[in-house]
Design an enzyme around this catalytic site. Structure first.
Site, PDB file in Angstrom:
ATOM      1  N   HIS A 196       0.950  -1.316   0.438  1.00 56.23           N
ATOM      2  CA  HIS A 196       0.024  -0.027  -0.218  1.00 56.23           C
ATOM      3  C   HIS A 196       1.027   1.021  -0.382  1.00 56.23           C
ATOM      4  O   HIS A 196      -0.330   2.390  -0.589  1.00 56.23           O
ATOM      5  CB  HIS A 196      -1.244   0.423   1.382  1.00 56.23           C
ATOM      6  CG  HIS A 196      -2.029  -0.722   0.930  1.00 56.23           C
ATOM      7  ND1 HIS A 196      -2.809  -0.856   0.103  1.00 56.23           N
ATOM      8  CD2 HIS A 196      -2.533  -2.270   1.794  1.00 56.23           C
ATOM      9  CE1 HIS A 196      -3.320  -1.704   0.036  1.00 56.23           C
ATOM     10  NE2 HIS A 196      -3.242  -2.477   1.336  1.00 56.23           N
ATOM     11  N   ASN A 250      -5.249   7.784   4.811  1.00 52.17           N
ATOM     12  CA  ASN A 250      -6.938   8.143   4.564  1.00 52.17           C
ATOM     13  C   ASN A 250      -6.392   9.432   5.519  1.00 52.17           C
ATOM     14  O   ASN A 250      -7.577  10.022   4.729  1.00 52.17           O
ATOM     15  CB  ASN A 250      -8.037   7.014   5.925  1.00 52.17           C
ATOM     16  CG  ASN A 250      -7.832   6.669   7.157  1.00 52.17           C
ATOM     17  OD1 ASN A 250      -6.132   7.162   7.495  1.00 52.17           O
ATOM     18  ND2 ASN A 250      -8.610   6.727   8.039  1.00 52.17           N
ATOM     19  N   ASP A 280      -1.674   2.638  -4.790  1.00 48.69           N
ATOM     20  CA  ASP A 280      -1.563   1.242  -5.422  1.00 48.69           C
ATOM     21  C   ASP A 280      -3.145   1.201  -5.762  1.00 48.69           C
ATOM     22  O   ASP A 280      -3.437   2.125  -5.562  1.00 48.69           O
ATOM     23  CB  ASP A 280      -1.219   0.382  -4.257  1.00 48.69           C
ATOM     24  CG  ASP A 280      -2.343   0.893  -2.620  1.00 48.69           C
ATOM     25  OD1 ASP A 280      -3.156   0.659  -2.683  1.00 48.69           O
ATOM     26  OD2 ASP A 280      -2.001   1.659  -2.391  1.00 48.69           O
ATOM     27  N   ASN A 330      -8.899   4.556  -0.619  1.00 47.69           N
ATOM     28  CA  ASN A 330      -8.948   5.506   1.241  1.00 47.69           C
ATOM     29  C   ASN A 330      -8.341   7.041   0.597  1.00 47.69           C
ATOM     30  O   ASN A 330      -8.097   7.843   1.146  1.00 47.69           O
ATOM     31  CB  ASN A 330      -8.911   5.169   2.256  1.00 47.69           C
ATOM     32  CG  ASN A 330     -10.137   4.245   2.724  1.00 47.69           C
ATOM     33  OD1 ASN A 330     -10.496   4.137   2.605  1.00 47.69           O
ATOM     34  ND2 ASN A 330      -9.634   3.103   3.875  1.00 47.69           N
TER      35      ASN A 330
END
Length: 134
Positions: free
Chosen positions: A14, A64, A89, A110
């Protein structure tokens, strides 16, 4: 150019956006110029390519909340959403596959949703890096 990811969690799928920014900085010979910018809570490096000035940004926040750093940097450097490239990603792309997308929804990402919310726009260009599903 903002590399989205989870700051400090290097080597995770991520955080591939931040790894791409590290490689880009090396190719542009600015890898040694990363500096922490408290104004936007991000690591920033400046580069010039073919007369175009680039701001490379790695938010120092979790995914996020990346949009808060991107929006702050946009204000500092007087950039509109159309000037911003997000590198992130993509679970729905096979590992290593790359796609460029202009605008549109966050598609469940997010970090992208955070950027859309903070910038009040979805006009950013996205470089989506496939990481595949676990």
């Amino acid at each position: 150019v903002a590399g989205l990811g989870n700051y400090g969690l290097w080597g995770t799928r991520h955080s591939v956006g931040m790894e791409v920014l590290d490689r880009l900085a090396r190719q542009l010979a600015v890898a040694e110029s990363w500096r922490a910018d408290k104004r936007c809570c991000a690591d920033v490096a400046l580069a010039t390519v073919h007369g175009l000035e680039l701001v490379l940004l790695k938010p120092r926040r979790f995914m996020n909340l990346n949009g808060l750093s991107v929006a702050s940097a946009a204000e500092i450097y007087r950039l509109g959403p159309e000037d911003i490239y997000l590198v992130h990603d993509d679970l729905d792309k096979a590992l290593g596959k790359v796609a460029i997308k202009l605008g549109g929804s966050a598609r469940g990402h997010n970090g992208v949703q955070s950027c859309i919310s903070a910038l009040h726009s979805n006009e950013m260009t996205r470089l989506r890096i496939g990481i595949g599903r676990p």
